[in-house]
Write an enzyme that holds these catalytic residues in place. Structure first.
Site, PDB file in Angstrom:
ATOM      1  N   ASP A  43      47.878 -50.502  32.915  1.00 16.37           N
ATOM      2  CA  ASP A  43      49.146 -50.231  32.224  1.00 16.37           C
ATOM      3  C   ASP A  43      50.162 -49.714  33.253  1.00 16.37           C
ATOM      4  OD1 ASP A  43      49.936 -49.486  28.969  1.00 16.37           O
ATOM      5  OD2 ASP A  43      51.235 -48.743  30.586  1.00 16.37           O
ATOM      6  N   ASN A 101      47.382 -50.458  18.825  1.00 18.26           N
ATOM      7  CA  ASN A 101      48.577 -50.270  18.006  1.00 18.26           C
ATOM      8  C   ASN A 101      48.901 -51.607  17.334  1.00 18.26           C
ATOM      9  OD1 ASN A 101      48.884 -47.607  18.925  1.00 18.26           O
ATOM     10  ND2 ASN A 101      49.981 -48.291  20.739  1.00 18.26           N
ATOM     11  N   GLU A 109      54.577 -52.045  20.767  1.00 18.29           N
ATOM     12  CA  GLU A 109      55.843 -52.439  21.402  1.00 18.29           C
ATOM     13  C   GLU A 109      55.804 -53.862  21.926  1.00 18.29           C
ATOM     14  OE1 GLU A 109      56.637 -49.459  24.339  1.00 18.29           O
ATOM     15  OE2 GLU A 109      57.012 -47.912  22.829  1.00 18.29           O
ATOM     16  N   VAL A 110      54.663 -54.261  22.452  1.00 16.07           N
ATOM     17  CA  VAL A 110      54.559 -55.622  23.005  1.00 16.07           C
ATOM     18  C   VAL A 110      53.832 -56.511  21.987  1.00 16.07           C
ATOM     19  CG1 VAL A 110      53.691 -57.041  24.891  1.00 16.07           C
ATOM     20  CG2 VAL A 110      54.515 -54.709  25.364  1.00 16.07           C
ATOM     21  N   HIS A 114      46.736 -56.555  22.190  1.00 18.44           N
ATOM     22  CA  HIS A 114      46.127 -55.895  23.334  1.00 18.44           C
ATOM     23  C   HIS A 114      45.389 -54.645  22.875  1.00 18.44           C
ATOM     24  CE1 HIS A 114      50.213 -54.338  22.755  1.00 18.44           C
ATOM     25  NE2 HIS A 114      49.753 -53.158  23.163  1.00 18.44           N
TER      26      HIS A 114
HETATM   27  P1  AMP Z   1      51.968 -50.931  22.768  1.00 17.62           P
HETATM   28  O1  AMP Z   1      52.931 -49.812  22.520  1.00 17.62           O
HETATM   29  O2  AMP Z   1      50.622 -50.711  22.136  1.00 17.62           O
HETATM   30  O3  AMP Z   1      52.563 -52.273  22.449  1.00 17.62           O
HETATM   31  O4  AMP Z   1      51.680 -50.888  24.328  1.00 17.62           O
HETATM   32  C1  AMP Z   1      52.362 -51.641  25.260  1.00 17.62           C
HETATM   33  C2  AMP Z   1      51.969 -51.112  26.611  1.00 17.62           C
HETATM   34  O5  AMP Z   1      52.360 -52.069  27.586  1.00 17.62           O
HETATM   35  C3  AMP Z   1      52.639 -49.797  27.000  1.00 17.62           C
HETATM   36  O6  AMP Z   1      51.632 -48.808  27.252  1.00 17.62           O
HETATM   37  C4  AMP Z   1      53.424 -50.135  28.271  1.00 17.62           C
HETATM   38  O7  AMP Z   1      53.396 -49.104  29.220  1.00 17.62           O
HETATM   39  C5  AMP Z   1      52.695 -51.383  28.751  1.00 17.62           C
HETATM   40  N1  AMP Z   1      53.475 -52.306  29.566  1.00 17.62           N
HETATM   41  C6  AMP Z   1      54.725 -52.769  29.331  1.00 17.62           C
HETATM   42  N2  AMP Z   1      55.094 -53.627  30.291  1.00 17.62           N
HETATM   43  C7  AMP Z   1      54.044 -53.717  31.153  1.00 17.62           C
HETATM   44  C8  AMP Z   1      53.801 -54.445  32.363  1.00 17.62           C
HETATM   45  N3  AMP Z   1      54.716 -55.266  32.893  1.00 17.62           N
HETATM   46  N4  AMP Z   1      52.607 -54.283  32.986  1.00 17.62           N
HETATM   47  C9  AMP Z   1      51.676 -53.447  32.479  1.00 17.62           C
HETATM   48  N5  AMP Z   1      51.852 -52.745  31.342  1.00 17.62           N
HETATM   49  C10 AMP Z   1      53.008 -52.872  30.697  1.00 17.62           C
END
Ligand code: AMP
Length: 121
Positions: A43, A101, A109-110, A114
């Protein structure tokens, strides 16, 4: 259930999300482990001594979408990738946490499924 409507979050995969770009090698990642159908990487904003994300290579929005639509092979490959990542990082002792999440209300967020793999050493 109704699905594949415009309102269905599970069918609305955004191919421009950041993890899709990582999978297409458009942006870099710190790779930990890779299997045929899954990828583990650090991360970018770690919230524990070890904070790794594990993703399937297929286009699944969240855990609901993944467990509903991914093949058995994709699903077993994914969990194998989780286990092999914990082996590689020697996390079984002292132990680790898996966090998923799901959806905006769940803090996702993404929009590419994952798991967060977290451990403090
Ligand atoms: P979530 O809130 O569960 O969607 O987690 C998304 C995670 O992706 C967060 O912990 C971010 O820090 C991580 N993240 C976002 N962009 C990147 C990236 N380019 N490489 C690695 N982790 C990322």
């Amino acid at each position: 259930m109704t699905c594949c409507s415009e309102k269905c979050p599970n069918c609305n995969y955004d191919p421009n999300n950041v993890f899709a770009k990582i999978l297409r090698n458009e942006i870099p990642c710190k790779r930990v482990h890779e299997t045929e159908k899954s990828l583990a990487f650090h991360d970018v904003n770690p919230r524990a001594d070890v904070h790794v994300l594990i993703i399937p290579k297929g286009p699944y929005v969240n855990i609901y979408h993944f467990t509903r639509d991914a093949s058995s092979q994709e699903q077993s490959d994914f969990w194998r990738c989780v286990r092999e990542t914990t082996d590689k990082l020697e996390l079984l002792n002292p132990g680790f946490k898996i966090l998923v999440n799901t959806g905006p209300g769940g803090g996702q967020e993404v929009p590419h499924f994952h798991t967060h793999l977290l451990a403090n050493k």
